[in-house]
Scaffold this motif. Structure first.
Motif, PDB file in Angstrom:
ATOM      1  N   GLN B  50     -36.835 -33.229  34.809  1.00 45.05           N
ATOM      2  CA  GLN B  50     -36.843 -31.766  34.988  1.00 45.05           C
ATOM      3  C   GLN B  50     -37.912 -31.104  34.130  1.00 45.05           C
ATOM      4  O   GLN B  50     -38.543 -30.133  34.554  1.00 45.05           O
ATOM      5  CB  GLN B  50     -35.453 -31.207  34.670  1.00 45.05           C
ATOM      6  CG  GLN B  50     -34.421 -31.664  35.692  1.00 45.05           C
ATOM      7  CD  GLN B  50     -33.063 -31.014  35.494  1.00 45.05           C
ATOM      8  OE1 GLN B  50     -32.941 -30.017  34.790  1.00 45.05           O
ATOM      9  NE2 GLN B  50     -32.048 -31.589  36.117  1.00 45.05           N
ATOM     10  N   LEU B  51     -38.125 -31.655  32.920  1.00 45.47           N
ATOM     11  CA  LEU B  51     -39.189 -31.115  32.073  1.00 45.47           C
ATOM     12  C   LEU B  51     -40.548 -31.309  32.735  1.00 45.47           C
ATOM     13  O   LEU B  51     -41.400 -30.411  32.710  1.00 45.47           O
ATOM     14  CB  LEU B  51     -39.175 -31.806  30.705  1.00 45.47           C
ATOM     15  CG  LEU B  51     -38.198 -31.227  29.675  1.00 45.47           C
ATOM     16  CD1 LEU B  51     -38.146 -32.126  28.445  1.00 45.47           C
ATOM     17  CD2 LEU B  51     -38.614 -29.809  29.278  1.00 45.47           C
ATOM     18  N   GLY B  52     -40.732 -32.494  33.317  1.00 51.15           N
ATOM     19  CA  GLY B  52     -41.994 -32.772  33.995  1.00 51.15           C
ATOM     20  C   GLY B  52     -42.218 -31.806  35.141  1.00 51.15           C
ATOM     21  O   GLY B  52     -43.298 -31.226  35.298  1.00 51.15           O
ATOM     22  N   ARG B  53     -41.190 -31.593  35.936  1.00 54.16           N
ATOM     23  CA  ARG B  53     -41.306 -30.666  37.069  1.00 54.16           C
ATOM     24  C   ARG B  53     -41.598 -29.265  36.579  1.00 54.16           C
ATOM     25  O   ARG B  53     -42.365 -28.514  37.194  1.00 54.16           O
ATOM     26  CB  ARG B  53     -40.013 -30.667  37.881  1.00 54.16           C
ATOM     27  CG  ARG B  53     -39.866 -31.906  38.742  1.00 54.16           C
ATOM     28  CD  ARG B  53     -38.632 -31.806  39.610  1.00 54.16           C
ATOM     29  NE  ARG B  53     -38.336 -33.115  40.182  1.00 54.16           N
ATOM     30  CZ  ARG B  53     -37.117 -33.601  40.346  1.00 54.16           C
ATOM     31  NH1 ARG B  53     -36.057 -32.889  39.986  1.00 54.16           N
ATOM     32  NH2 ARG B  53     -36.941 -34.788  40.861  1.00 54.16           N
ATOM     33  N   ASN B  54     -40.972 -28.908  35.455  1.00 55.24           N
ATOM     34  CA  ASN B  54     -41.173 -27.587  34.880  1.00 55.24           C
ATOM     35  C   ASN B  54     -42.645 -27.352  34.539  1.00 55.24           C
ATOM     36  O   ASN B  54     -43.141 -26.232  34.587  1.00 55.24           O
ATOM     37  CB  ASN B  54     -40.303 -27.448  33.628  1.00 55.24           C
ATOM     38  CG  ASN B  54     -40.342 -26.039  33.073  1.00 55.24           C
ATOM     39  OD1 ASN B  54     -40.022 -25.093  33.774  1.00 55.24           O
ATOM     40  ND2 ASN B  54     -40.776 -25.907  31.836  1.00 55.24           N
ATOM     41  N   GLU B  55     -43.334 -28.447  34.192  1.00 55.02           N
ATOM     42  CA  GLU B  55     -44.768 -28.345  33.871  1.00 55.02           C
ATOM     43  C   GLU B  55     -45.619 -28.491  35.126  1.00 55.02           C
ATOM     44  O   GLU B  55     -46.842 -28.647  35.029  1.00 55.02           O
ATOM     45  CB  GLU B  55     -45.155 -29.439  32.862  1.00 55.02           C
ATOM     46  CG  GLU B  55     -44.496 -29.288  31.494  1.00 55.02           C
ATOM     47  CD  GLU B  55     -44.971 -28.044  30.754  1.00 55.02           C
ATOM     48  OE1 GLU B  55     -46.124 -27.634  30.968  1.00 55.02           O
ATOM     49  OE2 GLU B  55     -44.160 -27.480  29.993  1.00 55.02           O
ATOM     50  N   GLY B  56     -44.977 -28.554  36.272  1.00 56.08           N
ATOM     51  CA  GLY B  56     -45.735 -28.648  37.515  1.00 56.08           C
ATOM     52  C   GLY B  56     -46.158 -30.063  37.876  1.00 56.08           C
ATOM     53  O   GLY B  56     -46.983 -30.263  38.763  1.00 56.08           O
ATOM     54  N   VAL B  57     -45.611 -31.071  37.171  1.00 54.65           N
ATOM     55  CA  VAL B  57     -45.940 -32.453  37.510  1.00 54.65           C
ATOM     56  C   VAL B  57     -44.943 -32.942  38.568  1.00 54.65           C
ATOM     57  O   VAL B  57     -43.743 -32.707  38.445  1.00 54.65           O
ATOM     58  CB  VAL B  57     -45.841 -33.359  36.259  1.00 54.65           C
ATOM     59  CG1 VAL B  57     -46.187 -34.799  36.621  1.00 54.65           C
ATOM     60  CG2 VAL B  57     -46.750 -32.848  35.160  1.00 54.65           C
ATOM     61  N   ASP B  58     -45.465 -33.577  39.594  1.00 57.12           N
ATOM     62  CA  ASP B  58     -44.586 -34.082  40.649  1.00 57.12           C
ATOM     63  C   ASP B  58     -43.834 -35.298  40.112  1.00 57.12           C
ATOM     64  O   ASP B  58     -44.352 -36.409  40.081  1.00 57.12           O
ATOM     65  CB  ASP B  58     -45.425 -34.467  41.872  1.00 57.12           C
ATOM     66  CG  ASP B  58     -44.539 -34.790  43.064  1.00 57.12           C
ATOM     67  OD1 ASP B  58     -43.299 -34.698  42.924  1.00 57.12           O
ATOM     68  OD2 ASP B  58     -45.090 -35.136  44.118  1.00 57.12           O
ATOM     69  N   THR B  59     -42.608 -35.057  39.669  1.00 56.24           N
ATOM     70  CA  THR B  59     -41.859 -36.100  38.976  1.00 56.24           C
ATOM     71  C   THR B  59     -40.649 -36.522  39.804  1.00 56.24           C
ATOM     72  O   THR B  59     -39.931 -35.680  40.337  1.00 56.24           O
ATOM     73  CB  THR B  59     -41.363 -35.574  37.616  1.00 56.24           C
ATOM     74  OG1 THR B  59     -42.445 -34.912  36.963  1.00 56.24           O
ATOM     75  CG2 THR B  59     -40.848 -36.709  36.745  1.00 56.24           C
ATOM     76  N   ILE B  60     -40.459 -37.828  39.914  1.00 60.64           N
ATOM     77  CA  ILE B  60     -39.240 -38.304  40.571  1.00 60.64           C
ATOM     78  C   ILE B  60     -38.440 -39.141  39.584  1.00 60.64           C
ATOM     79  O   ILE B  60     -38.989 -39.734  38.659  1.00 60.64           O
ATOM     80  CB  ILE B  60     -39.522 -39.150  41.832  1.00 60.64           C
ATOM     81  CG1 ILE B  60     -40.437 -40.326  41.486  1.00 60.64           C
ATOM     82  CG2 ILE B  60     -40.104 -38.314  42.935  1.00 60.64           C
ATOM     83  CD1 ILE B  60     -40.392 -41.429  42.508  1.00 60.64           C
ATOM     84  N   HIS B  61     -37.148 -39.152  39.792  1.00 63.84           N
ATOM     85  CA  HIS B  61     -36.264 -39.912  38.911  1.00 63.84           C
ATOM     86  C   HIS B  61     -35.714 -41.102  39.669  1.00 63.84           C
ATOM     87  O   HIS B  61     -34.956 -40.941  40.617  1.00 63.84           O
ATOM     88  CB  HIS B  61     -35.111 -39.001  38.428  1.00 63.84           C
ATOM     89  CG  HIS B  61     -34.223 -39.672  37.424  1.00 63.84           C
ATOM     90  ND1 HIS B  61     -33.043 -39.118  36.993  1.00 63.84           N
ATOM     91  CD2 HIS B  61     -34.352 -40.844  36.753  1.00 63.84           C
ATOM     92  CE1 HIS B  61     -32.480 -39.944  36.100  1.00 63.84           C
ATOM     93  NE2 HIS B  61     -33.248 -40.993  35.951  1.00 63.84           N
ATOM     94  N   ARG B  62     -36.134 -42.302  39.271  1.00 61.52           N
ATOM     95  CA  ARG B  62     -35.551 -43.509  39.879  1.00 61.52           C
ATOM     96  C   ARG B  62     -34.379 -43.915  38.998  1.00 61.52           C
ATOM     97  O   ARG B  62     -34.503 -44.671  38.054  1.00 61.52           O
ATOM     98  CB  ARG B  62     -36.595 -44.606  40.000  1.00 61.52           C
ATOM     99  CG  ARG B  62     -37.770 -44.138  40.850  1.00 61.52           C
ATOM    100  CD  ARG B  62     -38.718 -45.246  41.120  1.00 61.52           C
ATOM    101  NE  ARG B  62     -38.167 -46.191  42.094  1.00 61.52           N
ATOM    102  CZ  ARG B  62     -38.848 -47.233  42.554  1.00 61.52           C
ATOM    103  NH1 ARG B  62     -40.069 -47.454  42.134  1.00 61.52           N
ATOM    104  NH2 ARG B  62     -38.307 -48.044  43.433  1.00 61.52           N
ATOM    105  N   SER B  63     -33.250 -43.379  39.404  1.00 63.30           N
ATOM    106  CA  SER B  63     -32.055 -43.424  38.579  1.00 63.30           C
ATOM    107  C   SER B  63     -31.367 -44.781  38.645  1.00 63.30           C
ATOM    108  O   SER B  63     -31.394 -45.445  39.681  1.00 63.30           O
ATOM    109  CB  SER B  63     -31.133 -42.321  39.092  1.00 63.30           C
ATOM    110  OG  SER B  63     -29.919 -42.347  38.441  1.00 63.30           O
ATOM    111  N   GLN B  64     -30.785 -45.211  37.528  1.00 56.66           N
ATOM    112  CA  GLN B  64     -29.923 -46.410  37.474  1.00 56.66           C
ATOM    113  C   GLN B  64     -30.593 -47.644  38.058  1.00 56.66           C
ATOM    114  O   GLN B  64     -30.042 -48.317  38.912  1.00 56.66           O
ATOM    115  CB  GLN B  64     -28.614 -46.173  38.240  1.00 56.66           C
ATOM    116  CG  GLN B  64     -27.949 -44.875  37.926  1.00 56.66           C
ATOM    117  CD  GLN B  64     -26.730 -44.668  38.790  1.00 56.66           C
ATOM    118  OE1 GLN B  64     -25.729 -45.336  38.609  1.00 56.66           O
ATOM    119  NE2 GLN B  64     -26.815 -43.761  39.738  1.00 56.66           N
ATOM    120  N   LEU B  65     -31.788 -47.947  37.556  1.00 51.84           N
ATOM    121  CA  LEU B  65     -32.513 -49.081  38.123  1.00 51.84           C
ATOM    122  C   LEU B  65     -31.939 -50.423  37.708  1.00 51.84           C
ATOM    123  O   LEU B  65     -32.074 -51.407  38.424  1.00 51.84           O
ATOM    124  CB  LEU B  65     -33.978 -49.012  37.708  1.00 51.84           C
ATOM    125  CG  LEU B  65     -34.850 -48.071  38.512  1.00 51.84           C
ATOM    126  CD1 LEU B  65     -36.274 -48.143  38.013  1.00 51.84           C
ATOM    127  CD2 LEU B  65     -34.793 -48.447  39.979  1.00 51.84           C
TER     128      LEU B  65
END
Lengths: 252, 504
Positions: B50-65
């Motif tokens: 969410q912090l990354g997105r807040n800075e405008g970076v296209d961030t995805i979370h690959r959760s529970q890998l």
């Protein structure tokens, strides 16, 4: 057509054929007869090239059968087995025309040939569209015969073709087969365990026992001039059964 | 023959359409954050995302890998760009022999192209937990006190059992007499200890369950076996060029999360059943005055996505299994000696536990969809190879000989006679593989392949039965659909002559 010279064949060290010498005259019908396990099916295996002899030679039209020649010989052999050997996933028609389509006959040639054969075997053409499972035993054998004749084979090998049929159907098909053989003048080799059937069809009867040929001759030769006691016993057992059947028929 | 071509065409179109439609084509400026299979890691992963997105970076979370190894390898391979880790884990597990103070670790990590933030503000070390009532009765307050009670039943997470700084270190440092230890999933261990099935378990010091289940965390003051586990982010140093804004963003969390805040966030997720994304968003708003959107996609969309992922896993692996297994079955039949080797080898693959097979696939295929597909593909071979072999073996010698004497070449016999006749058996094998794959594919979620296994995994972690069912029920329905779908396919594909009963 086929000439066997001193052919020997063993399975796992046990002799199935021992010193077998026989020839099947062209245009005539030869019956291989004998009790179960006498080696008559082994003779068929060797004729079709499914088996190879341990020793001795097998000739087809005077030339030894080699693996290379086998591919040329096989299309000239028509093969019918006890339950017809029809492929269950193909209709009767597809079974009959399988090889012709494979080697590229035109649709018209195929159609004409099928019409000819269905007249010859007296099988109504609409039955050809059925699958083997939808046909009676007699119909299946007629289709199997059509498949064997499709490429105009020179030799017909029939392995107990009538054994699985009930007596009425069997008698009818026997008559038809005899007519067809006579009309086409094919070389026919018939395996049977039934002396009456052999006598009905064959110009030459080959009686086998335990891998050896006991006597070769006409039905009259076997009846009147048996080569040894076994021939007499075998013939008597078969005709005795016929007599028994006749008596049973009178009482019913 | 035409029917077979039609089926093949349908299969191709279905599988490749799905493969093409999948939005897996990753653009390079995307930043992927990974997280391990426990709540704290997922929350920290969500915070970074969410912090990354807040800075405008296209961030995805690959959760529970997965576990530590999976995440570390994924980071090294560039399949993820950052994930939350603990200093103790880095020093003990990832870079054995590295100095344990932060600057030394940072220098070692840099050699691998990996950067490390400063501590986020809390130490999540291991602790050993005993139910409060039991501890009071037996007068246990330190780990050393366990020596006097060899009858206590230990249940440790598998990772704790295997880690050098886990049970092996604890066992030898305190000279504990207990040798029989049950290995079990960490979240299941809480249920086991609550129901009295085990007496002692490993804990993480920031877990809210310690209070919830009334456990006493035993003191490690005597031997100091457990090193410090300060939470940090590991990230690929190439992010400094690719997405410097992201690195700056996650650094804002340095020192921002103390132990009580982490325990509160863990509790909000695990005990109050709030989604991690919401908890992370609340934290960012309260502590850093950042208003971030917590993305909570609607249920139907999630179900559709999971279904698509699951079908992708099952479909591609099944297709590959068919293409390989049918020829193998034919070879096994044609050359019996080779066939024996093939059948034994494929049966051996089948005995490898699914989880182990998945882990073996990671070095070759990385994480995500492809290793899961590869594992499913291998599992799928056995039923098809065996049924192809059986189907061909069951063709009667008379028919086989008739085909030879007709004069058909070996290839023509195979294609026109033998394979069509074996088709019912082959199709049955394919059906078995398909149905088994639907079930096995749920395990793919462990290495980030998604699918119906994802909610099951999350549900186990959060002790949330309805979440588990939201994965298990669709998987069961899909298996049933596969079953009936194949029934229909059989009617369409099998030659009618093979479905008829023979007239006597």
């Amino acid at each position: 057509m086929f000439d066997f010279e001193s052919v020997r064949k063993t399975f796992d060290g046990k002799a199935a054929l021992e010193d077998v010498t026989l020839s099947t005259p062209s245009g005539q019908t030869t019956a291989l007869i004998g009790p179960s396990g006498c080696g008559k099916s082994t003779v068929f295996g060797l004729m079709t090239g499914l088996l190879k002899p341990d020793s001795g030679t097998i000739k087809f039209e005077g030339q030894p059968v080699t693996p290379a020649r086998l591919q040329m010989i096989r299309p000239r052999i028509g093969y019918v087995i006890q339950d017809g050997g029809l492929f269950p996933h193909l209709t009767g028609l597809a079974n009959i025309t399988l090889m012709a389509r494979h080697i590229g006959w035109t649709a018209e040639t195929i159609r004409n040939r099928v019409e000819e054969l269905s007249a010859l075997t007296r099988l109504s053409p609409e039955l050809l569209l059925r699958f083997p499972a939808e046909l009676s035993g007699g119909q299946r054998q007629r289709i199997s015969l059509m498949r064997a004749l499709m490429l105009n084979a020179d030799v017909l090998l029939l392995d107990e073709p009538l054994a699985a049929l009930d007596p009425m159907v069997r008698a009818e098909l026997q008559d038809d087969l005899a007519t067809i053989f006579r009309r086409l003048e094919k070389t026919v080799v018939l395996v049977t365990h039934d002396m009456n059937e052999a006598a009905f069809f064959a110009d030459q009867i080959v009686l086998m026992r335990a891998g050896r040929i006991v006597q070769t001759g006409t039905a009259a030769d076997l009846l009147e001039r048996p080569a040894e006691e076994f021939v007499e016993q075998f013939v008597r057992a078969q005709t005795g059964r016929l007599r028994g059947q006749l008596q049973a028929g009178q009482h019913s | 023959m035409n029917r077979f071509r039609a089926l093949a065409a349908i299969l191709c179109i279905a599988f490749f359409a799905d493969a093409v439609l999948s939005p897996k084509c990753a653009a390079s400026e995307k930043v992927a954050v990974g997280s391990k299979v426990f709540t704290e890691s997922v929350i920290l992963g969500e915070l970074a995302t969410q912090l990354g997105r807040n800075e405008g970076v296209d961030t995805i979370h690959r959760s529970q890998l997965g576990g530590t190894r999976v995440l570390w390898n994924a980071l090294l391979a560039g399949q993820i760009d950052a994930y939350p880790e603990y200093t103790g884990t880095i020093a003990q597990e990832l870079l054995p022999g590295a100095p344990s103070e932060e600057s030394g670790l940072r220098a070692q990590l840099a050699k691998h192209g990996i950067g490390m933030t400063h501590s986020l503000g809390f130490n999540d070390t291991y602790a050993i937990g005993v139910p409060e009532a039991l501890a009071a009765r037996l007068n246990i307050s330190t780990i050393g006190d366990l020596r006097a009670h060899p009858e206590l039943r230990f249940g440790f997470s598998n990772e704790f059992l295997d880690r050098k700084d886990g049970w092996p270190a604890l066992h030898s440092a305190y000279d504990l007499p207990q040798t029989h230890v049950t290995g079990l999933d960490h979240d299941l261990a809480y249920r086991a200890i609550a129901s009295g099935k085990i007496d002692v378990m490993d804990l993480y010091s920031t877990e809210p369950e310690i209070a919830f289940y009334h456990l006493r965390a035993l003191d490690d003051g005597e031997k100091h076996v457990f090193p410090e586990y300060k939470a940090v982010y590991l990230y690929r140093l190439d992010l400094n060029q690719r997405a410097p804004a992201f690195v700056k963003a996650i650094c804002r969390l340095e020192g921002a999360i103390d132990a009580s805040r982490m325990i509160a966030m863990n509790g909000a997720c695990k005990l109050d059943k709030m989604p991690e994304s919401r908890v992370a968003a609340d934290f960012l708003l309260k502590q850093l005055q950042i208003k971030s959107e917590s993305r909570e996609p609607d249920t139907l969309m999630v179900l559709l996505m999971r279904t698509r992922e699951h079908l992708l896993l099952v479909g591609i692996s099944l297709f590959a299994s068919i293409i390989v297994a049918v020829p193998l079955g034919v070879m096994a039949f044609a050359w019996p000696r080779l066939g024996h080797v093939i059948l034994v080898a494929i049966a051996a693959i089948y005995t490898i536990p699914a989880l182990a097979l998945l882990v073996f696939m990671i070095p070759v295929f990385g994480i995500g969809t492809w290793p899961a597909i590869a594992a499913l593909f291998l599992y799928g071979l056995l039923p098809i190879v065996r049924n192809t072999h059986t189907g061909l073996s069951n063709i009667s010698p008379g028919l086989r000989e008739s085909a030879i004497v007709l004069g058909l070449s070996p290839m023509a016999r195979l294609l026109r006679i033998e394979l069509p006749m074996a088709a019912p058996s082959i199709l049955a094998g394919i059906k078995t593989t398909a149905v088994i794959n639907v079930g096995t594919a749920t395990i793919g979620a462990l290495i980030g392949a998604g699918g119906y296994g994802q909610p099951i995994l999350t549900g186990i972690r959060l002790a949330n039965n309805s979440l588990i069912l939201s994965g298990a029920v669709p998987a069961a329905i899909l298996a049933l659909l596969m079953q009936s779908g194949f029934g229909l396919t059989e009617r369409l594909v099998l030659p009618r002559g093979l479905r008829l009963k023979v007239r006597s």
